[in-house]
Design a protein around this motif. Structure first.
Motif, mmCIF file in Angstrom:
data_model
loop_
_atom_site.group_PDB
_atom_site.id
_atom_site.type_symbol
_atom_site.label_atom_id
_atom_site.label_comp_id
_atom_site.label_asym_id
_atom_site.label_seq_id
_atom_site.Cartn_x
_atom_site.Cartn_y
_atom_site.Cartn_z
ATOM 1 N N TYR A 260 -46.579 -45.509 -6.211
ATOM 2 C CA TYR A 260 -46.163 -46.374 -5.316
ATOM 3 C C TYR A 260 -44.824 -46.972 -5.626
ATOM 4 N N ARG A 261 -44.011 -46.855 -4.347
ATOM 5 C CA ARG A 261 -42.598 -47.344 -4.361
ATOM 6 C C ARG A 261 -42.595 -48.362 -3.399
ATOM 7 N N LEU A 262 -41.668 -49.402 -3.846
ATOM 8 C CA LEU A 262 -41.589 -50.549 -2.986
ATOM 9 C C LEU A 262 -40.126 -50.877 -2.828
ATOM 10 N N THR A 263 -39.677 -51.221 -1.564
ATOM 11 C CA THR A 263 -38.398 -51.468 -1.145
ATOM 12 C C THR A 263 -38.199 -52.486 -0.101
ATOM 13 N N PRO A 264 -37.395 -53.647 0.117
ATOM 14 C CA PRO A 264 -37.039 -54.120 1.243
ATOM 15 C C PRO A 264 -36.381 -53.218 2.399
ATOM 16 N N VAL A 265 -36.687 -53.651 3.623
ATOM 17 C CA VAL A 265 -35.776 -53.017 4.679
ATOM 18 C C VAL A 265 -34.550 -53.165 4.434
ATOM 19 N N GLU A 266 -33.680 -52.246 4.336
ATOM 20 C CA GLU A 266 -32.170 -52.599 4.243
ATOM 21 C C GLU A 266 -31.483 -52.790 5.674
ATOM 22 N N PRO A 267 -30.691 -53.811 5.682
ATOM 23 C CA PRO A 267 -29.843 -54.160 6.891
ATOM 24 C C PRO A 267 -29.009 -53.015 7.565
ATOM 25 N N SER A 268 -29.321 -52.151 7.770
ATOM 26 C CA SER A 268 -28.942 -50.869 8.337
ATOM 27 C C SER A 268 -28.222 -51.213 10.044
ATOM 28 N N LEU A 269 -27.348 -50.675 10.381
ATOM 29 C CA LEU A 269 -26.968 -50.786 11.793
ATOM 30 C C LEU A 269 -27.908 -50.895 12.763
#
Length: 469
Positions: A260-269
């Protein structure tokens, strides 16, 4: 006595790294000492082995690398020692299409972003596979867009199989996974790790912009698990979805997910244009992590865990990696490349650009980064002497700190890895600038909290900091 390399082993080398043993069909590389290499070179079925190599010989026999040879057997031609003139990039991530059937709110390859709808032809990809083979590349990660959306997907994997290149893993939204696809890939000899994106119970459809995506993706995950694949599920989270993490983990455990991998959504353009109000602030995200890790280990979950950029743990091991911490290598920061991921696995974009990772793909042009293209320039040259290799190998962690005086003066300078280059770029600090997530991590006490979690659950974190410091 004479010995010979067993048929599933080959001796290989690359520019500046001449001593490797490669095991087939896994295409796994084993770094050799000069002593081990010189011994294995003699294991050709013709040369008598000196008794002063008894320790190396015993280990090689025990591990199944060599066998006694009393007949006239010889090495197969492909087993002969081969040195590639380029630098070693044995594992490469290839985007085989920029197309996708989803309209994800955070992704530059979303179906409604027409400028990104690029796709190399089958002939271009065949030439690329030939070039990568000529550079000693043994493993590929296939990504997109959605890689299974390429109309010639199975022809691409068949060509890789013909060349003995292993499709090691595939990143997918799961929409096109079917029993027939899996059967055909199995006939080709491929059994990849499947990285499937799933963004939380009750939230997946919103992020992915596709009705019924949640049910469809869960069915794909279940099919893969039932077929016995190693399934790695990646969940992105944002403000409103953070509460979905724990029930989602339990569901994935029930299905048989391996990692399981977890990451916040990065503030991409793109994210800034679609849902900026849902951005999870760095401070909030990191303050939440210790409680999540405490919950995870209290559940005794037999899944591997990867909190992107912060925590990696194989559940079968007591060793855990607190990712930003390089304190054990503080005296070797001048040898640590500016992007460790790219040193292990560079990225080829769907338009052919050779980059550090897919995180640089969408924003790199907007930020003025234009590097070489594998469909326009000889790949061996790009893997030897290029803008890419100069940026990657010519700039180290120590160099990055030298470019940023505030980092040199920080009390955590011997611990901090300088973070992610794509993150630094997204934050407006340039590719050689600081990734300020690391500042929060070390200076706000999150680092110490993670060490405490490791200690609480009997895990060994590779750090030089004691809890009494």
């Amino acid at each position: 006595m004479r010995y010979i390399l067993n048929s599933n082993y080959r001796l290989r080398g690359w520019r500046g790294e001449p001593f490797f043993l490669e095991r087939f069909p896994e295409r796994k590389l084993i770094r050799l000492s000069p002593e081990e290499f010189l011994f294995l070179v003699k294991c050709d079925g013709k040369t008598s082995i000196d008794t002063d190599t008894a320790q190396v010989l015993e280990r090689a026999i025990k591990e199944g690398v060599v066998s006694p040879c009393s007949d006239e057997r010889e090495l197969m031609p492909e087993q002969e020692y081969k040195v590639f003139s380029n630098r070693r990039f044995h594992y490469v991530e290839v985007s085989i299409t920029g197309r996708c059937n989803f309209r994800c709110k955070h992704c530059f390859n979303a179906a409604d972003t027409n400028p990104r709808m690029v796709e190399p032809s089958l002939e271009q990809l065949r030439r690329l596979l030939a070039d990568l083979d000529d550079c000693g590349v043994g493993r590929l990660r296939l990504v997109g867009g959605e890689p299974l959306a390429h109309p010639d997907f199975l022809a691409i994997t068949a060509e890789a199989a013909r060349r003995g290149i292993r499709i090691y893993d595939i990143l997918t939204n799961g929409w096109y996974i079917t029993p027939k696809l899996l059967d055909e890939m199995k006939l080709q000899g491929h059994r990849p790790i499947w990285y499937v994106s799933f963004d939380g119970l009750g939230h997946h459809d919103w992020l992915r912009g596709m009705p019924n995506a949640e049910a469809h993706t869960l069915r794909a995950i279940q099919l893969l698990c039932e077929r016995g694949y190693y399934v790695h599920v990646h969940q992105c989270v944002w403000r409103d979805s953070l509460a979905s993490v724990r029930p989602t983990v339990k569901k994935l455990k029930e299905l048989g997910v391996s990692r399981y991998r977890l990451t916040p959504v990065e503030p991409s353009l793109r994210w800034k244009a679609t849902a900026p109000e849902q951005t999870l602030p760095t401070e909030s995200w990191q303050q939440w992590l210790p409680s999540f890790l405490d919950w995870w280990y209290s559940q005794k979950l037999d899944m591997d865990l990867d909190v992107w950029g912060f925590w990696q743990h194989d559940h079968r091991s007591k060793d855990v990696r607190v990712v930003p911490d390089i304190s054990l290598y503080a005296d070797r920061q001048h040898r640590i490349p500016m992007c460790g991921d790219a040193r292990s696995m560079p990225y080829i974009d769907a338009d052919g650009r050779l980059l550090f990772c897919d995180g640089l793909s969408g924003g790199s042009i907007a930020y003025g980064i234009e590097w070489e293209n594998v469909y326009e320039t000889n790949v061996k040259q790009l893997f030897t002497d290029s803008i890419f290799t100069e940026r990657l190998l010519g700039c180290t962690c120590a160099d990055l700190k030298g470019c940023n005086p505030e980092c040199c003066a920080c009390e955590w300078r011997d611990y901090c890895s300088m973070g992610c280059r794509a993150e630094a770029l997204t934050q407006g600090n340039g590719i050689k600038g600081p990734d300020h997530r690391m500042c929060v991590f070390f200076q706000s006490g999150v680092y110490r909290q993670l060490l405490a979690i490791a200690d609480q659950y009997g895990l060994h974190s590779m750090t030089t900091l004691s809890q009494s410091d």
